[in-house]
Design an enzyme around this catalytic site. Structure first.
Site, PDB file in Angstrom:
ATOM      1  CG  HIS A 164      -1.536  -1.210   1.496  1.00  0.00           C
ATOM      2  ND1 HIS A 164      -2.788  -1.470   1.104  1.00  0.00           N
ATOM      3  CD2 HIS A 164      -1.188  -2.320   2.191  1.00  0.00           C
ATOM      4  CE1 HIS A 164      -3.167  -2.674   1.406  1.00  0.00           C
ATOM      5  NE2 HIS A 164      -2.334  -3.237   2.096  1.00  0.00           N
ATOM      6  CB  SER A 291      13.166  22.355 -15.771  1.00  0.00           C
ATOM      7  OG  SER A 291      12.333  23.545 -15.809  1.00  0.00           O
ATOM      8  CE  LYS A 297      11.362  19.647 -12.230  1.00  0.00           C
ATOM      9  NZ  LYS A 297      10.329  19.137 -11.521  1.00  0.00           N
ATOM     10  CD  GLU A 304       8.892  11.736 -15.994  1.00  0.00           C
ATOM     11  OE1 GLU A 304       7.936  12.571 -16.018  1.00  0.00           O
ATOM     12  OE2 GLU A 304      10.174  12.343 -15.868  1.00  0.00           O
TER      13      GLU A 304
END
Ligand code: ARG
Length: 471
Positions: A164, A291, A297, A304
């Site tokens: 979980h 970024s 970043k 992804e």
């Protein structure tokens, strides 16, 4: 029909047609823009067919020799990039046949004896796919080797295992990676099984009903390597099924989808682990981007995208299933739509496999951060319960006792192992100072020394098993 007439598809059918196809319809119906990828399979299939026609006395030796020579030239032209693909000729099959006829005359026109594009295209796609599957299985083996290597190096590294997404029990990071090896091993098994059913010969089914020529289909199958493990020819046994069956395409897309789902799950973990909140790993810069606005970043683009491309591959599976659902027997032009999803599935899976071989090999593991996170979540609570069971308490009661201990530790903002012995004994008199070995992360890990468990012993045994299996 003269040689140059074959240059116009509308004239390739028969005298029956009285008007030419519009440009729009031509574009709509043509597949040569994408199915030219099948050219090698098409030529291989044609040569096997011609060889058999000759052996059966249906085609003269001279014609056969012309065909072999013409196909050699076409191969050279395609490889050199000088072959002129014509939209007018609709697909890869008509393009190659027309060129053959231009090169060798009547012999070229005899090639299509006892054959239809329906059994031809089914053969081509199967030949192409079976080789692609073999290459994918190789890449899957390579990826497993890489994962096993990283798992071996991290057998002792402690990671909080989650259920979980809540800290559950400590696990070896190596053990965690080996879970993916199991998944990719099953993917390879599935693909091997799909390959077995893909590697069967439709040729000889002709348009749909078989042919009146005395073809030797088993000879063609053997020439094309469409044989089972015992070397027996694998031939589609029903002509209607042979030309219309695309189960192998659906099965392949299903197996590829499951494999991509595994990549997607791994990607999700990599993205989480690399986030500042976890900080468990770092990915090599070459798999990430920055970024344009936030200078701090470093984004895990590759995982992804793998997660995103999973949707695309699963979409292809859905497309193929829907392609087949309403088709009456036997061949229908719908089937031309099987190619782009298949091609893209192969390309996407191949690239994902290749990139992950490198990406996984280049992971930086941060053991301290993993261990810190494991300590924060009372990951050894089950171990304390098991300890009490060994002291004679029924498990359910032990569970309750430990819940109270955890509650106190939370109130005090400390780990279970930081509670003094007399405090712990307050929960149960059977607790002795041997409890601290049990409450340590490493003690917990080592205790799970059962087949398939997370103890580093077991992890190393699995590493050895995988290495023996993968070579
Ligand atoms: N380009 C076609 C395909 O990919 C080849 C078979 C065409 N057969 C036919 N009867 N029109 O399916």
């Amino acid at each position: 029909m003269s040689t140059n007439q074959l240059d116009k598809k509308s004239e390739a059918w028969s005298a029956l047609f009285s008007e030419p196809m519009s440009e729009l319809v031509k574009r709509y119906t043509a597949s040569v823009g994408f199915d030219q990828r099948l050219w090698k399979a098409d030529i291989t299939g044609s040569l096997a067919h011609a060889d058999m026609l000759c052996a059966q006395g249906i085609l003269g030796t001279e014609d056969h020799a012309f065909i072999v020579r013409g196909m050699a030239q076409i191969t050279a032209e395609i490889e050199a990039g000088t072959f002129e693909w014509k939209l007018d000729l609709e697909d890869v099959h008509l393009n190659i046949e027309a060129r053959l006829t231009t090169l060798v005359g009547d012999a070229g026109k005899r090639l299509h004896t006892g054959r239809s594009r329906n059994d031809q295209v089914a053969t081509d796609v199967r030949l192409w796919l079976r080789d692609e599957i073999a290459a994918l299985i190789e890449l899957l083996a390579e990826l497993q080797r890489v994962l096993v290597g990283v798992a071996d190096a991290n057998a002792e590294v402690i990671l909080p295992g989650f259920t979980h997404l809540q800290v559950a029990q400590p696990v070896s990071f190596g053990h965690h990676l080996l879970a993916y090896v199991e998944m990719f091993a099953r993917d390879a098994e599935r693909l091997l099984d799909v390959r077995r059913r893909t590697n069967r010969l439709p040729l000889g089914a002709a348009a749909l009903a078989g042919t009146s020529y005395p073809l030797d289909r088993e000879r063609v199958a053997r020439t094309l390597g469409m044989v089972d493990a015992d070397g027996r020819a694998c031939v589609c046994q029903n002509s209607l099924d042979a030309v219309s069956d695309r189960d192998f395409a659906m099965e392949f897309a299903a197996a590829a989808s499951i494999c991509m789902i595994h990549f997607s799950r791994l990607s999700e973990e990599l993205v989480l682990w690399m986030s500042q909140s976890f900080g468990f790993i770092d990915l090599a810069d070459r798999f990430c981007t920055g970024s344009s606005i936030m200078p701090q970043k470093k984004n895990p683009d590759v995982p992804e995208l793998a997660r995103g491309k999973t949707g695309r591959v699963v979409g292809h599976l859905m497309g193929l299933l829907m392609l087949m659902k309403g088709q009456p027997l036997a061949y229908n032009k719908d089937n031309q739509e099987d190619k782009e999803p298949l091609f893209d599935t192969v390309d996407t899976l191949r690239d994902t496999l290749r990139i992950f071989c490198e990406l996984v090999a280049g992971i930086t593991v941060k053991p301290e951060a993993m261990e810190r996170a494991a300590l924060r979540g009372y990951a050894t609570a089950t171990d304390l319960a098991d300890y009490l069971v060994k002291k004679g308490l029924p498990f359910r009661d032990a569970h309750e006792v430990v819940a109270h201990a955890v509650k106190l530790a939370i109130q005090q903002g400390c780990d279970l192992s930081a509670l003094p012995l007399d405090v712990l004994r307050g929960f149960h008199a059977g607790i002795g100072d041997d409890v601290f070995a049990v409450l340590s992360l490493r003690g917990s890990l080592n205790a799970r020394d059962v087949l398939g468990g997370t103890a580093p012993n077991q992890v190393r045994a699995q590493v050895a098993r995988h290495r023996a299996r993968l070579g």
